[in-house]
Scaffold this active site. Sequence first.
Site, PDB file in Angstrom:
ATOM      1  N   CYS A 215       0.848  -1.188   0.000  1.00 58.20           N
ATOM      2  CA  CYS A 215       0.000   0.000   0.000  1.00 58.20           C
ATOM      3  C   CYS A 215       0.888   1.244   0.000  1.00 58.20           C
ATOM      4  O   CYS A 215       1.771   1.388   0.850  1.00 58.20           O
ATOM      5  CB  CYS A 215      -0.900  -0.030   1.228  1.00 58.20           C
ATOM      6  SG  CYS A 215      -1.663   1.550   1.640  1.00 58.20           S
ATOM      7  N   GLU A 216       0.680   2.138  -0.950  1.00 59.74           N
ATOM      8  CA  GLU A 216       1.540   3.309  -1.052  1.00 59.74           C
ATOM      9  C   GLU A 216       1.278   4.334   0.054  1.00 59.74           C
ATOM     10  O   GLU A 216       2.066   5.257   0.239  1.00 59.74           O
ATOM     11  CB  GLU A 216       1.395   3.966  -2.413  1.00 59.74           C
ATOM     12  CG  GLU A 216       0.053   4.614  -2.671  1.00 59.74           C
ATOM     13  CD  GLU A 216      -0.013   5.283  -4.035  1.00 59.74           C
ATOM     14  OE1 GLU A 216      -0.715   6.301  -4.139  1.00 59.74           O
ATOM     15  OE2 GLU A 216       0.614   4.781  -4.986  1.00 59.74           O
ATOM     16  N   HIS A 217       0.208   4.166   0.788  1.00 56.31           N
ATOM     17  CA  HIS A 217      -0.109   5.127   1.849  1.00 56.31           C
ATOM     18  C   HIS A 217       0.616   4.824   3.152  1.00 56.31           C
ATOM     19  O   HIS A 217       0.964   5.735   3.900  1.00 56.31           O
ATOM     20  CB  HIS A 217      -1.624   5.149   2.101  1.00 56.31           C
ATOM     21  CG  HIS A 217      -2.402   5.568   0.900  1.00 56.31           C
ATOM     22  ND1 HIS A 217      -3.657   5.073   0.604  1.00 56.31           N
ATOM     23  CD2 HIS A 217      -2.106   6.434  -0.097  1.00 56.31           C
ATOM     24  CE1 HIS A 217      -4.100   5.614  -0.517  1.00 56.31           C
ATOM     25  NE2 HIS A 217      -3.181   6.445  -0.965  1.00 56.31           N
ATOM     26  N   HIS A 218       0.831   3.520   3.442  1.00 51.61           N
ATOM     27  CA  HIS A 218       1.459   3.154   4.705  1.00 51.61           C
ATOM     28  C   HIS A 218       2.655   2.223   4.524  1.00 51.61           C
ATOM     29  O   HIS A 218       3.289   1.849   5.513  1.00 51.61           O
ATOM     30  CB  HIS A 218       0.439   2.474   5.631  1.00 51.61           C
ATOM     31  CG  HIS A 218      -0.752   3.328   5.933  1.00 51.61           C
ATOM     32  ND1 HIS A 218      -1.949   3.207   5.259  1.00 51.61           N
ATOM     33  CD2 HIS A 218      -0.927   4.325   6.834  1.00 51.61           C
ATOM     34  CE1 HIS A 218      -2.808   4.091   5.729  1.00 51.61           C
ATOM     35  NE2 HIS A 218      -2.224   4.781   6.686  1.00 51.61           N
ATOM     36  N   GLN A 256      -5.256  -0.472  -4.635  1.00 48.23           N
ATOM     37  CA  GLN A 256      -5.917  -1.580  -5.320  1.00 48.23           C
ATOM     38  C   GLN A 256      -6.704  -1.121  -6.531  1.00 48.23           C
ATOM     39  O   GLN A 256      -6.746  -1.804  -7.564  1.00 48.23           O
ATOM     40  CB  GLN A 256      -6.837  -2.319  -4.339  1.00 48.23           C
ATOM     41  CG  GLN A 256      -7.515  -3.545  -4.933  1.00 48.23           C
ATOM     42  CD  GLN A 256      -8.315  -4.309  -3.910  1.00 48.23           C
ATOM     43  OE1 GLN A 256      -7.965  -4.356  -2.736  1.00 48.23           O
ATOM     44  NE2 GLN A 256      -9.412  -4.925  -4.329  1.00 48.23           N
ATOM     45  N   HIS A 284      -6.206  -5.742   3.307  1.00 45.07           N
ATOM     46  CA  HIS A 284      -5.199  -4.700   3.495  1.00 45.07           C
ATOM     47  C   HIS A 284      -4.756  -4.654   4.955  1.00 45.07           C
ATOM     48  O   HIS A 284      -5.577  -4.435   5.852  1.00 45.07           O
ATOM     49  CB  HIS A 284      -5.768  -3.332   3.084  1.00 45.07           C
ATOM     50  CG  HIS A 284      -6.060  -3.221   1.625  1.00 45.07           C
ATOM     51  ND1 HIS A 284      -5.372  -2.364   0.787  1.00 45.07           N
ATOM     52  CD2 HIS A 284      -6.957  -3.861   0.831  1.00 45.07           C
ATOM     53  CE1 HIS A 284      -5.834  -2.473  -0.438  1.00 45.07           C
ATOM     54  NE2 HIS A 284      -6.801  -3.370  -0.439  1.00 45.07           N
ATOM     55  N   CYS A 286      -3.146  -2.400   6.337  1.00 52.93           N
ATOM     56  CA  CYS A 286      -3.307  -1.062   6.914  1.00 52.93           C
ATOM     57  C   CYS A 286      -4.678  -0.916   7.571  1.00 52.93           C
ATOM     58  O   CYS A 286      -4.884  -0.028   8.391  1.00 52.93           O
ATOM     59  CB  CYS A 286      -3.101   0.012   5.845  1.00 52.93           C
ATOM     60  SG  CYS A 286      -4.168  -0.141   4.409  1.00 52.93           S
TER      61      CYS A 286
END
Length: 325
Positions: A215-218, A256, A284, A286
């Site tokens: 996940c590019e956010h976390h 995703q 996920h 996250c």
Amino acid sequence: MDSPPFRPKAIPAHLTNGTPPRSNPTEVRDRKERDNLFAAIQSSNRGRQAINFEGPNGYFPKKSSSANMDGKPIHDGDTIVHSEIDVESFVEEAVAPTPLATSRAHSPYTQHPTIDFDGLSWPSRGTRQRKEATEEEKDERLQKLAGAVRTILECVGEDPDREGLLATPERYAKALLFFTKGYEENLRDIVNGAVFHEDHDELVIVKDIEIHSLCEHHLVPFMGKMHIGYIPNRRVIGLSKLARIAEMFARRLQVQERLTKQVALALSEMLQPQGVAVVVESSHLCMVMRGVQKTGATTTTSCMLGRLRSTAKTRDEFLTLINRR
């Protein structure tokens, strides 16, 4: 009593040229839809802006009311950059119609450019430098990354010099480069000519392809399964290549939704099929390990193109065959 003067009726155009009116052939309709899809993608090749649903056009705000992702106004001199695209000269009238204002069958939309067959396939800012790096540059990159991991260990309260963590920075650096090895791959090398002419026009489905991504956010993993189906238009691809394409896009920093669309558009560009469908189901971490901590939650995304988007019966057949109906 005189009869009114004779006035000949206008002759329909289809009678003058000798061809009766009829609906466009399926191939023409599908080709037009595909062309419209990629025209929409190219015209939306621009930086991200906050969406103003109250704007004059109902979707994209005027320049004077634009805002960046932090909600702050954007001044005239500012430039929003996505990848390395300068959007200062973006023409608002060229934006593709919003999916909110159209039916599902006519709403293909993305903010990402079409496939770059010249080596990168949706490149990010640092992708080319990593792909074309020499052995010395690769070693320098590894050491730089290991140093960053050592800093992380110190910041979380650990001792990076204790026995169990001595080699951890380098081990994790190598692992992270493997997790993101999709940046060094491209569709041309993966497909490697495995596209063949075949007189087949029925659904081809490969389901339950395992995927693992970050996940590019976390920067924590999400994992699950991808189901890919397409209707050939006299061209088929080696079945293992579908799994390799899914792996290539998954081994990058992703969300995703984007992963699903990238795989679908890649197949649409390569094969020019009658239709493409991609469904991804994943969990996920996250959501599981942090934040809301809902361990049983899964996320499902889909992207349908061509006949699999416009024809409900064909779409239902695909969903039934992957046991999702």
